[in-house]
Design a protein around this motif. Structure first.
Motif, PDB file in Angstrom:
ATOM      1  N   PHE A 154       0.819  -1.220   0.000  1.00 54.34           N
ATOM      2  CA  PHE A 154       0.000   0.000   0.000  1.00 54.34           C
ATOM      3  C   PHE A 154       0.851   1.267   0.000  1.00 54.34           C
ATOM      4  N   PHE A 155       2.142   1.139   0.200  1.00 56.71           N
ATOM      5  CA  PHE A 155       3.026   2.306   0.266  1.00 56.71           C
ATOM      6  C   PHE A 155       4.243   2.086  -0.645  1.00 56.71           C
ATOM      7  N   MET A 156       3.990   1.648  -1.887  1.00 55.23           N
ATOM      8  CA  MET A 156       5.080   1.329  -2.797  1.00 55.23           C
ATOM      9  C   MET A 156       5.907   2.561  -3.185  1.00 55.23           C
ATOM     10  N   GLN A 157       5.257   3.723  -3.240  1.00 54.89           N
ATOM     11  CA  GLN A 157       5.934   4.922  -3.730  1.00 54.89           C
ATOM     12  C   GLN A 157       6.427   5.844  -2.610  1.00 54.89           C
ATOM     13  N   CYS A 158       6.178   5.494  -1.368  1.00 55.31           N
ATOM     14  CA  CYS A 158       6.577   6.387  -0.280  1.00 55.31           C
ATOM     15  C   CYS A 158       6.930   5.583   0.965  1.00 55.31           C
ATOM     16  N   GLU A 159       7.472   6.277   1.943  1.00 58.25           N
ATOM     17  CA  GLU A 159       7.867   5.651   3.206  1.00 58.25           C
ATOM     18  C   GLU A 159       6.634   5.330   4.043  1.00 58.25           C
ATOM     19  N   ILE A 160       6.640   4.161   4.687  1.00 56.75           N
ATOM     20  CA  ILE A 160       5.503   3.773   5.531  1.00 56.75           C
ATOM     21  C   ILE A 160       5.593   4.527   6.856  1.00 56.75           C
ATOM     22  N   PRO A 161       4.516   5.206   7.287  1.00 55.58           N
ATOM     23  CA  PRO A 161       4.555   5.916   8.583  1.00 55.58           C
ATOM     24  C   PRO A 161       4.800   4.944   9.743  1.00 55.58           C
ATOM     25  N   GLU A 162       5.687   5.309  10.647  1.00 59.03           N
ATOM     26  CA  GLU A 162       6.022   4.442  11.779  1.00 59.03           C
ATOM     27  C   GLU A 162       4.811   4.141  12.651  1.00 59.03           C
ATOM     28  N   LEU A 163       3.941   5.157  12.838  1.00 64.47           N
ATOM     29  CA  LEU A 163       2.752   4.946  13.664  1.00 64.47           C
ATOM     30  C   LEU A 163       1.839   3.895  13.040  1.00 64.47           C
ATOM     31  N   ALA A 164       1.693   3.931  11.711  1.00 63.35           N
ATOM     32  CA  ALA A 164       0.851   2.946  11.020  1.00 63.35           C
ATOM     33  C   ALA A 164       1.413   1.542  11.214  1.00 63.35           C
ATOM     34  N   ILE A 165       2.756   1.413  11.136  1.00 61.95           N
ATOM     35  CA  ILE A 165       3.383   0.103  11.337  1.00 61.95           C
ATOM     36  C   ILE A 165       3.090  -0.416  12.737  1.00 61.95           C
ATOM     37  N   LYS A 166       3.241   0.455  13.744  1.00 63.29           N
ATOM     38  CA  LYS A 166       3.037   0.014  15.127  1.00 63.29           C
ATOM     39  C   LYS A 166       1.573  -0.321  15.410  1.00 63.29           C
ATOM     40  N   LEU A 167       0.661   0.415  14.797  1.00 62.34           N
ATOM     41  CA  LEU A 167      -0.761   0.140  15.022  1.00 62.34           C
ATOM     42  C   LEU A 167      -1.167  -1.197  14.407  1.00 62.34           C
ATOM     43  N   ILE A 168      -0.739  -1.446  13.172  1.00 58.23           N
ATOM     44  CA  ILE A 168      -1.090  -2.722  12.538  1.00 58.23           C
ATOM     45  C   ILE A 168      -0.368  -3.874  13.240  1.00 58.23           C
ATOM     46  N   THR A 169       0.840  -3.602  13.755  1.00 58.32           N
ATOM     47  CA  THR A 169       1.568  -4.600  14.542  1.00 58.32           C
ATOM     48  C   THR A 169       0.808  -4.957  15.814  1.00 58.32           C
ATOM     49  N   ALA A 170       0.270  -3.933  16.499  1.00 58.82           N
ATOM     50  CA  ALA A 170      -0.514  -4.163  17.723  1.00 58.82           C
ATOM     51  C   ALA A 170      -1.736  -5.027  17.427  1.00 58.82           C
ATOM     52  N   VAL A 171      -2.375  -4.781  16.274  1.00 54.49           N
ATOM     53  CA  VAL A 171      -3.531  -5.598  15.874  1.00 54.49           C
ATOM     54  C   VAL A 171      -3.093  -7.042  15.652  1.00 54.49           C
ATOM     55  N   GLY A 172      -1.951  -7.230  14.976  1.00 55.92           N
ATOM     56  CA  GLY A 172      -1.455  -8.586  14.721  1.00 55.92           C
ATOM     57  C   GLY A 172      -1.126  -9.331  15.999  1.00 55.92           C
ATOM     58  N   ILE A 173      -0.475  -8.653  16.947  1.00 58.08           N
ATOM     59  CA  ILE A 173      -0.139  -9.281  18.233  1.00 58.08           C
ATOM     60  C   ILE A 173      -1.409  -9.695  18.969  1.00 58.08           C
ATOM     61  N   THR A 174      -2.389  -8.791  18.996  1.00 61.86           N
ATOM     62  CA  THR A 174      -3.653  -9.084  19.688  1.00 61.86           C
ATOM     63  C   THR A 174      -4.355 -10.273  19.046  1.00 61.86           C
ATOM     64  N   LEU A 175      -4.344 -10.328  17.706  1.00 63.52           N
ATOM     65  CA  LEU A 175      -4.982 -11.436  16.996  1.00 63.52           C
ATOM     66  C   LEU A 175      -4.330 -12.768  17.352  1.00 63.52           C
ATOM     67  N   VAL A 176      -2.991 -12.785  17.425  1.00 63.56           N
ATOM     68  CA  VAL A 176      -2.278 -14.011  17.788  1.00 63.56           C
ATOM     69  C   VAL A 176      -2.623 -14.443  19.214  1.00 63.56           C
TER      70      VAL A 176
END
Length: 483
Positions: A154-176
Motif C-alpha cells: 500500500f506504500f510502494m511509492q513512499c515511506e511507511i509511517p512508523e505509527l501505522a506500522i506500530k498500530l497494525i503490529t498491535a492488531v497482529g499481536i492481539t490477533l495471535v
C-alpha cells in the motif's frame, strides 16, 4: 477457569498427582483424589509438530537480510558453507532436545530441563529473563516486521509511517493472543497453513534460481571462495548469525505434554523439520547468487524483493505478503510454545499461581498466553528493541548450552532414566561447546552490550530469593503472588 493440579513425571513415564514444585503426596496423607482434572489435551500431531518447528524457525530473516553471514565470511563459497554447517549444528542441538523430550515428558523446554538437571535457581533465572525481556522483545521485533511488510504493497511509492506500522503490529499481536487463547486446534491448523505459505515462498525463490542455473547463470559462483578474507573474529560471528537464523528448533519441547506419542513424534518432527529448513535455506541462498552479486546482496535492504523484481516483474508484489505471513507464523508458533513455559513454571511454584490455570472449556492456558500481551505492547511502543535483543541474545545461547550440558550430566547422574531416543555423546558435547564458545566470544567482542545483558540476567538471582525462598512475606505480598 480452574486451577490445574500439578503433575510430576516419574521414571516409567506415567503421571502422578503432585504439588506445584514436584513433591509427591505421601501414601497416608489422606488427600482426597480429585473427581475430575482439567488438563491440556494431546492435540499436537506429527504434522502439527513439524509446522510448529518450521513455522517458528522461518521468519523474515531469510527473505530480508541474509547478508550478516556474507559480510562476516567475505565470500560466496564460505557463506554457503556456513549456512550448511549451521544447519547441521542446529540439527545436533535439535537431536539433543529430542532425547530430552522423550525421557522428560514435561512441557516447558529449557526451563524444565535446567530444573531437572541443575535445580530451581538457574531454572528460575531462565524463566525470569524470558518473561520480562526476551519473549516480549522478540515478539515485538518479529511483529514489527509483520506490520511493515503487510503494509508494503500500500506504500510502494513512499515511506511507511512508523505509527501505522506500530498500530497494525498491535492488531497482529492481539490477533495471535486471541487465537492462542481460544483454541489449540485452530492455532495449530493456522500454523500448518502459514508453514505451507512459508514453504511456497521459499519455492518461489528456489525454482527460478534453479532455472537460472540450468541457463548457465553461474558467474557469481566462479572463484566462490575468493574475496575478502574472513577475519578470525568475523567467522565466529558469521556462525552466530547463522545459528540465530536457525533458532526455533526447540519450540516443540515446550509443548511435550500435548504431543501425541512423544517418543516417536518428537524425534521425527525435529529431524524432518531441520532437514527441510537446512535444504531450503541453502538453496534459497544459492538462488539469490544466481541473480545478485555478493556486493549487491550486501547493499540490498530486502534481498528477496530485489531478487523477485529482477526475475518476476509485477509478481514481486506478492513477496512482501509472503514475508508478512511468514512473520505471523513465527509470532503464532512462538506464543503457542513459550506460554507453556510460563504455565509449567507457575505449576512448579516459580511464577504466580494464576498462570497455571486452564480454561475449563477451551483447554488453553489462557492466563499464560495473555500475560505476554501487555508486556509486548510496552516493548512495542517504547525503547530500542534491537539493542535490547542484542543485550540478551547471549543469554539464549548460554542457557541452551547449559541445557545440552545438562543432558550429559543426566547421563551420569540418572543412568537408569528411560531414554527411548538416545544420541551419541559427541553430539551434545560438540553442540554445548559451540554454544558456550559463542557466549565467550560475545563477551570478548562486545563487552558493553553483553555485560549489560549479563547484568539483566543476574537480576533473576535476587528475584529468586525475594519471591521464592523468602518465607516470611507480608500477607499483601503473598496475595499479590496468588499464594
Amino acid at each position: 477457569m480452574v486451577r490445574k493440579a500439578a503433575i510430576t513425571v516419574v521414571s516409567n513415564g506415567s503421571y502422578l498427582q503432585g504439588q506445584p514444585n514436584g513433591r509427591l503426596p505421601s501414601m497416608d496423607s489422606g488427600q482426597p483424589a480429585p473427581r475430575e482434572k482439567v488438563v491440556l489435551k494431546k492435540k499436537v500431531t506429527l504434522l502439527r509438530g513439524i509446522s510448529i518447528i518450521i513455522g517458528t524457525i522461518i521468519g523474515a530473516g531469510i527473505f530480508i537480510s541474509p547478508k550478516g553471514i556474507l559480510k562476516n565470511t567475505g565470500s560466496v563459497g564460505m557463506s554457503l558453507t556456513v549456512w550448511t554447517v549451521c544447519g547441521i549444528l542446529s540439527l545436533f542441538g535439535a537431536l539433543c532436545y529430542a532425547e530430552l523430550g522423550t525421557c522428560i515428558k514435561k512441557s516447558g523446554g529449557h526451563y524444565t530441563y535446567i530444573l531437572e538437571a541443575f535445580g530451581p535457581l538457574p531454572a528460575f533465572v531462565r524463566v525470569w529473563v524470558e518473561l520480562l525481556i526476551i519473549r516480549p522483545a522478540a515478539t515485538a521485533v518479529i511483529s514489527l516486521a509483520f506490520g511493515r511488510y503487510i503494509l508494503e504493497p500500500f506504500f510502494m511509492q513512499c515511506e511507511i509511517p512508523e505509527l501505522a506500522i506500530k498500530l497494525i503490529t498491535a492488531v497482529g499481536i492481539t490477533l495471535v493472543m486471541v487465537l492462542n487463547s481460544t483454541s489449540v486446534s485452530w492455532s495449530a491448523r493456522i500454523q500448518i497453513f502459514l508453514t505451507f505459505c512459508k514453504l511456497v515462498a521459499i519455492l518461489i525463490i528456489i525454482i527460478p534460481g534453479v532455472i537460472q542455473l540450468i541457463k548457465g547463470e553461474t558467474q557469481h559462483f566462479k572463484n566462490a571462495f575468493a574475496g575478502n578474507d574472513a577475519s578470525i573474529m568475523g567467522l565466529p560471528l558469521a556462525f552466530y548469525s547463522g545459528m540465530y537464523a536457525y533458532s526455533g528448533w526447540f519450540y516443540l519441547n515446550f509443548v511435550t505434554e500435548e504431543v501425541e506419542n512423544p517418543e516417536k513424534n518428537i524425534p521425527l518432527a525435529i529431524c524432518i523439520s531441520m532437514i527441510i529448513v537446512t535444504v531450503g535455506y541453502v538453496l534459497t541462498n544459492v538462488a539469490y547468487f544466481t541473480t545478485i552479486s555478493a556486493g549487491e546482496l550486501l547493499l540490498s535492504k530486502a534481498v528477496a524483493v530485489t531478487f523477485a523484481e529482477r526475475l518476476m516483474g509485477s509478481f514481486s508484489l506478492a513477496v512482501p505478503v509472503f514475508v508478512a505471513l511468514s512473520c505471523f507464523g513465527s509470532m503464532n508458533g512462538g506464543i503457542f510454545a513459550v506460554s507453556r513455559m510460563f504455565f509449567v513454571a507457575s505449576r512448579e511454584g516459580h511464577l504466580p499461581e494464576i498462570l497455571s490455570m486452564i480454561h475449563v472449556r477451551k483447554h488453553t492456558p489462557l492466563p499464560a498466553v495473555i500475560v505476554l500481551h501487555p508486556l509486548t505492547m510496552i516493548m512495542l511502543f517504547s525503547g530500542d528493541l534491537y539493542s535490547l535483543l542484542n543485550f540478551l541474545s547471549f543469554a539464549r545461547w548460554l542457557f541452551i548450552g547449559l541445557v545440552v550440558a545438562g543432558l550429559i550430566y543426566l547421563r551420569y547422574k540418572r543412568p537408569d532414566m528411560p531414554r527411548p531416543f538416545k544420541v551419541p555423546l559427541f553430539i551434545p558435547a560438540l553442540f554445548s561447546f559451540t554454544c558456550l564458545f559463542m557466549v565467550a566470544l560475545s563477551l570478548y567482542s562486545d563487552p558493553v552490550n553483553t555485560g549489560i545483558g549479563f547484568a539483566i540476567t543476574l537480576t533473576g538471582v535476587p528475584a529468586y530469593y525475594l519471591f521464592i525462598v523468602w518465607d516470611k512475606k507480608p500477607k499483601w505480598f503473598r496475595k499479590l503472588l496468588g499464594k
